[in-house]
Design a protein around this motif. Structure first.
Motif, PDB file in Angstrom:
ATOM      1  N   LEU A  58       0.841  -1.203   0.000  1.00 14.47           N
ATOM      2  CA  LEU A  58       0.000   0.000   0.000  1.00 14.47           C
ATOM      3  C   LEU A  58       0.875   1.251   0.000  1.00 14.47           C
ATOM      4  CD1 LEU A  58      -2.845  -0.943   2.524  1.00 14.47           C
ATOM      5  CD2 LEU A  58      -3.081  -0.594   0.058  1.00 14.47           C
ATOM      6  N   LYS A  59       1.904   1.273   0.853  1.00 12.23           N
ATOM      7  CA  LYS A  59       2.800   2.432   0.920  1.00 12.23           C
ATOM      8  C   LYS A  59       3.515   2.653  -0.413  1.00 12.23           C
ATOM      9  CE  LYS A  59       3.910   2.488   5.844  1.00 12.23           C
ATOM     10  NZ  LYS A  59       5.002   2.349   6.825  1.00 12.23           N
ATOM     11  N   HIS A  60       3.883   1.560  -1.052  1.00 16.58           N
ATOM     12  CA  HIS A  60       4.551   1.658  -2.350  1.00 16.58           C
ATOM     13  C   HIS A  60       3.621   2.319  -3.375  1.00 16.58           C
ATOM     14  CE1 HIS A  60       7.560   0.455  -5.327  1.00 16.58           C
ATOM     15  NE2 HIS A  60       6.553   0.084  -6.098  1.00 16.58           N
ATOM     16  N   LEU A  61       2.367   1.918  -3.374  1.00 20.02           N
ATOM     17  CA  LEU A  61       1.394   2.498  -4.309  1.00 20.02           C
ATOM     18  C   LEU A  61       1.095   3.959  -3.967  1.00 20.02           C
ATOM     19  CD1 LEU A  61      -0.971  -0.575  -4.649  1.00 20.02           C
ATOM     20  CD2 LEU A  61       0.559   0.340  -6.407  1.00 20.02           C
ATOM     21  N   VAL A  62       1.075   4.295  -2.684  1.00 17.06           N
ATOM     22  CA  VAL A  62       0.896   5.694  -2.264  1.00 17.06           C
ATOM     23  C   VAL A  62       2.113   6.513  -2.711  1.00 17.06           C
ATOM     24  CG1 VAL A  62       0.795   7.240  -0.266  1.00 17.06           C
ATOM     25  CG2 VAL A  62      -0.677   5.216  -0.344  1.00 17.06           C
TER      26      VAL A  62
END
Length: 80
Positions: A58-62
């Motif tokens: 999720l953090k990577h996509l954010v």
């Protein structure tokens, strides 16, 4: 036809199927989700290795501006 998780507006979406699954689930849900919610959706045991792995994705996509994080630990499609 591209899936809801892909499209010309986000050519930098990682090719790994896990990212595609996360984006598809968020598109279908129409709301933001936490890593724990995604574990339940994917029928994964709620274990630190699973939740931390999904949280990292999720953090990577954010970080790539594909998702937003309305509050820490929450992943959302832009505009949802």
């Amino acid at each position: 036809m591209p899936s809801p998780a892909t499209g010309p507006d986000h050519p930098d979406i990682p090719d790994h199927p896990a990212y595609q699954q996360i984006l598809t689930v968020l598109a279908d849900a129409g709301q933001s989700m936490r890593a724990r919610d995604l574990c339940q959706t994917f029928d994964l045991p709620i274990l630190p290795k699973n939740t931390e792995g999904l949280r990292s994705q999720l953090k990577h996509l954010v970080g790539r501006s594909i998702l937003t994080d309305p509050e820490p630990g929450l992943g959302a499609r832009p505009g949802s």
